[in-house]
Scaffold this motif. Structure first.
Motif, PDB file in Angstrom:
ATOM      1  N   GLY A 281       0.777  -1.232   0.000  1.00 50.57           N
ATOM      2  CA  GLY A 281       0.000   0.000   0.000  1.00 50.57           C
ATOM      3  C   GLY A 281       0.808   1.282   0.000  1.00 50.57           C
ATOM      4  O   GLY A 281       0.284   2.336   0.314  1.00 50.57           O
TER       5      GLY A 281
ATOM      6  N   ALA B 121      -6.730   3.351  -7.464  1.00 50.39           N
ATOM      7  CA  ALA B 121      -6.727   1.889  -7.629  1.00 50.39           C
ATOM      8  C   ALA B 121      -6.680   1.190  -6.268  1.00 50.39           C
ATOM      9  O   ALA B 121      -7.354   0.184  -6.055  1.00 50.39           O
ATOM     10  N   PHE B 122      -5.900   1.729  -5.329  1.00 50.17           N
ATOM     11  CA  PHE B 122      -5.883   1.147  -3.975  1.00 50.17           C
ATOM     12  C   PHE B 122      -7.259   1.255  -3.341  1.00 50.17           C
ATOM     13  O   PHE B 122      -7.758   0.327  -2.709  1.00 50.17           O
TER      14      PHE B 122
ATOM     15  N   CYS C 246      -9.616  -1.247  -4.738  1.00 46.66           N
ATOM     16  CA  CYS C 246      -9.313  -2.607  -4.273  1.00 46.66           C
ATOM     17  C   CYS C 246      -9.671  -2.770  -2.793  1.00 46.66           C
ATOM     18  O   CYS C 246      -9.678  -3.892  -2.277  1.00 46.66           O
TER      19      CYS C 246
ATOM     20  N   TYR D 289      -7.787  -1.485  -0.290  1.00 44.92           N
ATOM     21  CA  TYR D 289      -6.554  -1.602   0.493  1.00 44.92           C
ATOM     22  C   TYR D 289      -6.161  -0.246   1.061  1.00 44.92           C
ATOM     23  O   TYR D 289      -6.296   0.780   0.390  1.00 44.92           O
TER      24      TYR D 289
ATOM     25  N   PHE E 192      -3.594   2.687   1.977  1.00 44.50           N
ATOM     26  CA  PHE E 192      -2.417   3.128   1.226  1.00 44.50           C
ATOM     27  C   PHE E 192      -1.896   4.432   1.812  1.00 44.50           C
ATOM     28  O   PHE E 192      -2.579   5.107   2.568  1.00 44.50           O
TER      29      PHE E 192
ATOM     30  N   GLN F 126      -1.563  -8.722  -3.627  1.00 46.64           N
ATOM     31  CA  GLN F 126      -2.233  -7.408  -3.596  1.00 46.64           C
ATOM     32  C   GLN F 126      -1.649  -6.474  -4.645  1.00 46.64           C
ATOM     33  O   GLN F 126      -2.373  -5.712  -5.292  1.00 46.64           O
TER      34      GLN F 126
ATOM     35  N   HIS G 137      -3.700  -4.727  -7.561  1.00 52.49           N
ATOM     36  CA  HIS G 137      -3.635  -3.266  -7.659  1.00 52.49           C
ATOM     37  C   HIS G 137      -3.139  -2.844  -9.039  1.00 52.49           C
ATOM     38  O   HIS G 137      -3.672  -1.936  -9.663  1.00 52.49           O
TER      39      HIS G 137
ATOM     40  N   ARG H 131      -5.850  -3.211 -11.635  1.00 53.13           N
ATOM     41  CA  ARG H 131      -6.854  -2.151 -11.453  1.00 53.13           C
ATOM     42  C   ARG H 131      -6.309  -0.814 -11.971  1.00 53.13           C
ATOM     43  O   ARG H 131      -7.014  -0.047 -12.621  1.00 53.13           O
TER      44      ARG H 131
END
Ligand SMILES: [Zn+2]
Length: 412
Positions: free
Chosen positions: A202, A340-341, A344, A346, A348, A393, A397, A400
């Motif tokens: 991240g 994108a994070f 997803c 996640y 970051f 991940q 990422h 994405r």
């Protein structure tokens, strides 16, 4: 085999190739192992059906996935093949599934514990790959290589994944500062790039140091010591005086962190007739490098004044520049990585590297190239390990992120 197992096998296959960079040669790449791994990757990229797959005369590996969205910009994904010379690269990897949070025994008797590696606390349940304790793992940067290979593999096998053209580049000798020395600007067709070469998960590194190196030469005069009176000019004394004037309580690697820069004398050699000191100049603020250089030159003047007849020369060579300056010109490079994070799900954060990357040099060439994390830990060490879950991940990422870029028309 599922995609996750495929990623694991891929990573294990790559870390078993010893690609240690050798700083003591001018050959490029500096070691045979980098050519061997490049050859494997060239074969795998060709088998996946990428276009323009080349393992060039410098050992760099190139390839291209054509886009499936009209007018989408080309994006570069890059990682480096070599590993640090600071520990052996002959790796015998060890796989730990569903890490239980306990201490990890290595074959050498060394162990990874939450005390010596606090990050382990957040990795319970992950699949970890460690070494046997005799070598580094090479997750720096075979984690990046494996993630990029897995990204392009998934793009090729699933035509429903939207993306523009993706250029793939694996570089050599990044660890000894030569990662981009054999790249011509015209070989890169991307509007932006991402280096997959970061720790943990991240993190988007969008800043590096700006860096220069100073070579300070002291030229004295040697005589037999019995008749040195009034004649001998000792270059070693000059070097010692010079070093004693360098800042140590501030502006040194030992006393700085975060955004603070430093002067770092890291090599000394010589004798009475001649001596040489090498100093690294590092700051996030490029203008500060000029101040550091002026300070070194002022010290050189005072040493010449103190030791009549001694000549002291300071030569400054540029190494790389803070990539924040180049990334600012195309802020969507970082914004889309953040988006994108978010998509997803996640966590970051943006961070900065107290060092350089291939991305800093690519950015200086006009291709803004931040660095993304890919599950590396304890790099350059025999306690190095990597998290497969975080590599996975990074793959998700990346896919994405390429989709988000594909919606940016080059015509816009
Ligand atoms: Zn690296």
């Amino acid at each position: 085999m599922n995609q996750r197992e495929r990623l694991i096998e891929r990573f294990l296959r790559y870390v078993r190739v010893d690609t240690t960079a050798d700083p003591n040669t001018d050959r490029y790449p500096s070691s045979e192992g980098q050519i061997a791994l490049g050859q494997i990757l060239r074969g795998e990229l060709a088998a996946l059906g990428l276009e323009d797959v080349v393992h060039d005369s410098h050992g760099l590996v190139w390839g291209r996935v054509p886009g499936n969205v009209p007018d989408a910009p080309t994006i570069l994904l890059n990682a480096h093949l070599d590993t640090s010379p600071e520990a052996s690269g002959k790796c015998n990897p060890n796989r730990i599934d569903r890490y239980d949070g306990g201490s990890i025994e290595l074959a050498t008797g060394d162990r990874l514990t939450i005390e010596n590696t606090p990050e382990l606390a957040s990795l319970v349940g992950h699949t970890l790959i460690t070494t046997d304790g005799t070598s580094l793992l090479g997750g720096d940067d075979k984690a990046g290589v494996a993630a990029i290979m897995e990204i392009v593999h998934r793009l090729k096998e699933d035509p429903n994944l939207e993306h523009g053209p993706v250029q793939v580049l694996f570089t050599c000798d990044e660890e000894i500062g030569r990662g981009t020395s054999r790249i011509e600007r015209g070989q890169i067709h991307a509007v932006a790039g991402y280096t997959l070469d970061g720790g943990g998960a991240g993190t988007i590194d969008d800043e590096t140091f700006s860096a220069d190196q100073a070579t300070v030469r002291f030229v004295g005069r040697n005589t037999h010591p019995s008749v040195g009176k009034g004649k001998m000019i000792n270059a070693i004394r000059g070097a010692a005086q010079f070093l004693s004037m360098m800042p140590s309580a501030t502006d040194s690697p030992e006393t700085t962190e975060g955004r603070e820069g430093f002067l770092h004398p890291y090599h000394i050699e010589g004798g009475v007739a001649e001596a040489k000191v090498l100093v690294l100049l590092r700051s996030f603020d490029t203008a500060m490098l000029t101040n550091y250089a002026s300070l070194l030159k002022a010290h050189a003047e005072s040493v010449m004044h103190a030791i009549p007849g001694l000549m002291v020369q300071v030569e400054i060579a540029q190494q790389y520049r803070n990539m924040a300056d180049g990334i600012r010109r195309r802020p969507e490079t970082v914004e889309l990585a953040e988006e994108a994070f978010r998509e997803c799900g996640y966590a970051f954060r943006r961070d900065r590297i107290r060092g350089g990357t291939d991305g800093a040099l690519l950015t200086a060439m006009g291709i803004p190239t931040p660095n993304l994390s890919v599950g590396q830990y304890n790099i350059h060490s025999t306690r190095e390990f990597a998290s497969i879950d975080q590599m996975e991940q990074a793959v998700e990422h990346g896919i994405r992120l390429l989709k988000l870029w594909s919606r940016k028309s080059i015509l816009a």
